[in-house]
Design a protein around this motif. Structure first.
Motif, PDB file in Angstrom:
ATOM      1  N   ASN A  54      -6.218  24.585   1.473  1.00  0.00           N
ATOM      2  CA  ASN A  54      -7.519  25.186   1.764  1.00  0.00           C
ATOM      3  C   ASN A  54      -8.434  25.165   0.546  1.00  0.00           C
ATOM      4  O   ASN A  54      -7.969  25.115  -0.597  1.00  0.00           O
ATOM      5  CB  ASN A  54      -7.374  26.621   2.279  1.00  0.00           C
ATOM      6  CG  ASN A  54      -6.686  27.539   1.314  1.00  0.00           C
ATOM      7  OD1 ASN A  54      -5.464  27.693   1.390  1.00  0.00           O
ATOM      8  ND2 ASN A  54      -7.427  28.153   0.408  1.00  0.00           N
ATOM      9  N   SER A  55      -9.734  25.194   0.843  1.00  0.00           N
ATOM     10  CA  SER A  55     -10.706  25.302  -0.244  1.00  0.00           C
ATOM     11  C   SER A  55     -10.712  26.740  -0.750  1.00  0.00           C
ATOM     12  O   SER A  55     -10.308  27.664  -0.048  1.00  0.00           O
ATOM     13  CB  SER A  55     -12.102  24.876   0.224  1.00  0.00           C
ATOM     14  OG  SER A  55     -12.546  25.670   1.295  1.00  0.00           O
ATOM     15  N   VAL A  56     -11.175  26.901  -1.982  1.00  0.00           N
ATOM     16  CA  VAL A  56     -11.250  28.213  -2.630  1.00  0.00           C
ATOM     17  C   VAL A  56     -12.689  28.437  -3.058  1.00  0.00           C
ATOM     18  O   VAL A  56     -13.336  27.519  -3.573  1.00  0.00           O
ATOM     19  CB  VAL A  56     -10.300  28.266  -3.858  1.00  0.00           C
ATOM     20  CG1 VAL A  56     -10.422  29.593  -4.588  1.00  0.00           C
ATOM     21  CG2 VAL A  56      -8.858  28.011  -3.430  1.00  0.00           C
ATOM     22  N   ASP A  57     -13.178  29.648  -2.851  1.00  0.00           N
ATOM     23  CA  ASP A  57     -14.566  29.952  -3.167  1.00  0.00           C
ATOM     24  C   ASP A  57     -14.852  29.731  -4.651  1.00  0.00           C
ATOM     25  O   ASP A  57     -14.058  30.110  -5.511  1.00  0.00           O
ATOM     26  CB  ASP A  57     -14.895  31.392  -2.775  1.00  0.00           C
ATOM     27  CG  ASP A  57     -16.383  31.634  -2.727  1.00  0.00           C
ATOM     28  OD1 ASP A  57     -17.083  30.847  -2.062  1.00  0.00           O
ATOM     29  OD2 ASP A  57     -16.850  32.587  -3.364  1.00  0.00           O
ATOM     30  N   ASP A  58     -15.984  29.097  -4.931  1.00  0.00           N
ATOM     31  CA  ASP A  58     -16.385  28.842  -6.318  1.00  0.00           C
ATOM     32  C   ASP A  58     -17.659  29.601  -6.688  1.00  0.00           C
ATOM     33  O   ASP A  58     -18.243  29.375  -7.736  1.00  0.00           O
ATOM     34  CB  ASP A  58     -16.557  27.344  -6.574  1.00  0.00           C
ATOM     35  CG  ASP A  58     -17.487  26.681  -5.575  1.00  0.00           C
ATOM     36  OD1 ASP A  58     -18.186  27.398  -4.830  1.00  0.00           O
ATOM     37  OD2 ASP A  58     -17.506  25.444  -5.527  1.00  0.00           O
ATOM     38  N   GLY A  59     -18.121  30.492  -5.767  1.00  0.00           N
ATOM     39  CA  GLY A  59     -19.270  31.325  -6.065  1.00  0.00           C
ATOM     40  C   GLY A  59     -20.624  30.676  -5.826  1.00  0.00           C
ATOM     41  O   GLY A  59     -21.653  31.298  -6.054  1.00  0.00           O
ATOM     42  N   ILE A  60     -20.622  29.416  -5.382  1.00  0.00           N
ATOM     43  CA  ILE A  60     -21.891  28.748  -5.087  1.00  0.00           C
ATOM     44  C   ILE A  60     -21.867  28.251  -3.641  1.00  0.00           C
ATOM     45  O   ILE A  60     -20.798  28.026  -3.071  1.00  0.00           O
ATOM     46  CB  ILE A  60     -22.170  27.564  -6.049  1.00  0.00           C
ATOM     47  CG1 ILE A  60     -21.065  26.511  -5.967  1.00  0.00           C
ATOM     48  CG2 ILE A  60     -22.342  28.047  -7.481  1.00  0.00           C
ATOM     49  CD1 ILE A  60     -21.341  25.245  -6.748  1.00  0.00           C
ATOM     50  N   GLY A 120     -20.875  29.164   1.166  1.00  0.00           N
ATOM     51  CA  GLY A 120     -20.864  27.798   1.668  1.00  0.00           C
ATOM     52  C   GLY A 120     -19.908  27.613   2.817  1.00  0.00           C
ATOM     53  O   GLY A 120     -19.529  28.553   3.516  1.00  0.00           O
ATOM     54  N   TYR A 121     -19.512  26.362   3.014  1.00  0.00           N
ATOM     55  CA  TYR A 121     -18.537  26.004   4.034  1.00  0.00           C
ATOM     56  C   TYR A 121     -17.163  25.977   3.376  1.00  0.00           C
ATOM     57  O   TYR A 121     -17.039  25.589   2.215  1.00  0.00           O
ATOM     58  CB  TYR A 121     -18.848  24.621   4.612  1.00  0.00           C
ATOM     59  CG  TYR A 121     -20.170  24.553   5.336  1.00  0.00           C
ATOM     60  CD1 TYR A 121     -20.283  24.954   6.660  1.00  0.00           C
ATOM     61  CD2 TYR A 121     -21.302  24.078   4.687  1.00  0.00           C
ATOM     62  CE1 TYR A 121     -21.506  24.886   7.327  1.00  0.00           C
ATOM     63  CE2 TYR A 121     -22.526  24.001   5.347  1.00  0.00           C
ATOM     64  CZ  TYR A 121     -22.615  24.411   6.664  1.00  0.00           C
ATOM     65  OH  TYR A 121     -23.819  24.343   7.315  1.00  0.00           O
ATOM     66  N   HIS A 122     -16.158  26.368   4.124  1.00  0.00           N
ATOM     67  CA  HIS A 122     -14.780  26.298   3.621  1.00  0.00           C
ATOM     68  C   HIS A 122     -13.904  25.575   4.620  1.00  0.00           C
ATOM     69  O   HIS A 122     -14.203  25.529   5.813  1.00  0.00           O
ATOM     70  CB  HIS A 122     -14.227  27.693   3.319  1.00  0.00           C
ATOM     71  CG  HIS A 122     -14.708  28.213   2.018  1.00  0.00           C
ATOM     72  ND1 HIS A 122     -14.158  27.847   0.826  1.00  0.00           N
ATOM     73  CD2 HIS A 122     -15.741  29.031   1.724  1.00  0.00           C
ATOM     74  CE1 HIS A 122     -14.820  28.427  -0.161  1.00  0.00           C
ATOM     75  NE2 HIS A 122     -15.789  29.148   0.356  1.00  0.00           N
ATOM     76  N   PHE A 123     -12.805  25.022   4.112  1.00  0.00           N
ATOM     77  CA  PHE A 123     -11.936  24.162   4.898  1.00  0.00           C
ATOM     78  C   PHE A 123     -10.489  24.573   4.707  1.00  0.00           C
ATOM     79  O   PHE A 123     -10.097  25.000   3.618  1.00  0.00           O
ATOM     80  CB  PHE A 123     -12.114  22.705   4.447  1.00  0.00           C
ATOM     81  CG  PHE A 123     -13.562  22.309   4.396  1.00  0.00           C
ATOM     82  CD1 PHE A 123     -14.222  21.903   5.544  1.00  0.00           C
ATOM     83  CD2 PHE A 123     -14.277  22.396   3.211  1.00  0.00           C
ATOM     84  CE1 PHE A 123     -15.571  21.568   5.504  1.00  0.00           C
ATOM     85  CE2 PHE A 123     -15.620  22.060   3.164  1.00  0.00           C
ATOM     86  CZ  PHE A 123     -16.266  21.644   4.319  1.00  0.00           C
ATOM     87  N   ARG A 124      -9.713  24.417   5.768  1.00  0.00           N
ATOM     88  CA  ARG A 124      -8.275  24.666   5.639  1.00  0.00           C
ATOM     89  C   ARG A 124      -7.503  23.815   6.622  1.00  0.00           C
ATOM     90  O   ARG A 124      -7.982  23.482   7.709  1.00  0.00           O
ATOM     91  CB  ARG A 124      -7.939  26.136   5.778  1.00  0.00           C
ATOM     92  CG  ARG A 124      -8.155  26.741   7.129  1.00  0.00           C
ATOM     93  CD  ARG A 124      -7.790  28.223   7.098  1.00  0.00           C
ATOM     94  NE  ARG A 124      -8.064  28.853   8.365  1.00  0.00           N
ATOM     95  CZ  ARG A 124      -7.312  29.768   8.911  1.00  0.00           C
ATOM     96  NH1 ARG A 124      -6.227  30.185   8.283  1.00  0.00           N
ATOM     97  NH2 ARG A 124      -7.627  30.303  10.063  1.00  0.00           N
ATOM     98  N   LEU A 125      -6.304  23.467   6.212  1.00  0.00           N
ATOM     99  CA  LEU A 125      -5.377  22.680   7.015  1.00  0.00           C
ATOM    100  C   LEU A 125      -4.104  23.516   7.122  1.00  0.00           C
ATOM    101  O   LEU A 125      -3.444  23.780   6.109  1.00  0.00           O
ATOM    102  CB  LEU A 125      -5.108  21.335   6.339  1.00  0.00           C
ATOM    103  CG  LEU A 125      -4.229  20.335   7.049  1.00  0.00           C
ATOM    104  CD1 LEU A 125      -4.747  20.004   8.442  1.00  0.00           C
ATOM    105  CD2 LEU A 125      -4.116  19.059   6.225  1.00  0.00           C
ATOM    106  N   VAL A 126      -3.796  23.989   8.342  1.00  0.00           N
ATOM    107  CA  VAL A 126      -2.661  24.884   8.567  1.00  0.00           C
ATOM    108  C   VAL A 126      -1.973  24.494   9.875  1.00  0.00           C
ATOM    109  O   VAL A 126      -2.493  23.696  10.639  1.00  0.00           O
ATOM    110  CB  VAL A 126      -3.111  26.364   8.652  1.00  0.00           C
ATOM    111  CG1 VAL A 126      -3.656  26.845   7.311  1.00  0.00           C
ATOM    112  CG2 VAL A 126      -4.144  26.572   9.749  1.00  0.00           C
TER     113      VAL A 126
END
Length: 186
Positions: free
Chosen positions: A55-61, A140-146
């Motif tokens: 999964n993506s992790v928030d980077d604050g932008i 923003g947009y976030h992504f995950r593969l589960v």
């Protein structure tokens, strides 16, 4: 501390920094690019390394409109050496990894990962009018593969009509699988 031999390598639990992290350029990468970074590291310990989740992790932008993020995390099973490996990717580069004891979790075979975050974000924006989140939890947009017992999901997270939403796709063929909408807490 558990220690296992795999060919001439010894696998030990612990947190390991990647030496090349500071010398590589910063960049946004897609889910599949992040997955391949992690898989490459996992195969150094076990040629049969297989994904548990990513999964993506928030980077604050506010980012991810192009399906790419700078920060990611994921976990791989290393079945031959009876361990798992968690990878941390920051600024588009493998920063560190942790070797931990193995656990019983569902795996995601490489053959099931054909559709990238760059593909599904466009579909979610066009078909569902998904907008980027911008709140204290997510930017923003976030992504995950589960996966669960039956299905493997590739999700993209954002907002629809002021509600937090995640749209799920089949990562093998891009087919829409469903969505989850939750009201935004005020």
């Amino acid at each position: 501390m558990t220690s296992v031999s795999y060919t001439s390598e010894k696998v030990e639990n612990g947190l390991y920094d990647v030496k090349s992290f500071n010398s590589l350029p910063e960049k946004e990468i897609s889910l599949i690019e992040a997955y391949n970074l992690g898989l490459s590291q996992g195969k150094k310990f076990d040629k049969k390394a297989i994904l548990l989740f990513f999964n993506s992790v928030d980077d604050g932008i506010i980012s991810g409109r192009n399906g790419k993020k700078m920060n990611w995390q994921g976990a791989f099973s290393l079945p031959t050496v009876n361990h798992n490996m968690v990878v941390i990717i920051e600024k588009g580069k493998l920063k560190r990894y942790r070797i931990i004891d193995s656990s019983e979790e569902f795996t995601i075979p490489d053959s099931e990962i054909k559709i990238d975050s760059t593909n599904i974000v466009n579909s979610a924006i066009e078909k569902f009018k998904l907008l980027p989140r911008d709140d204290s939890f997510s930017h923003g947009y976030h992504f995950r593969l589960v996966r669960d017992e039956k299905y493997i999901f590739l999700g993209v997270d954002g907002k629809i009509n002021n509600q937090n939403a995640e749209i799920f796709y089949n990562p093998k063929n891009g087919e829409y699988l469903g969505d989850v909408m939750t009201p935004k807490n005020n």
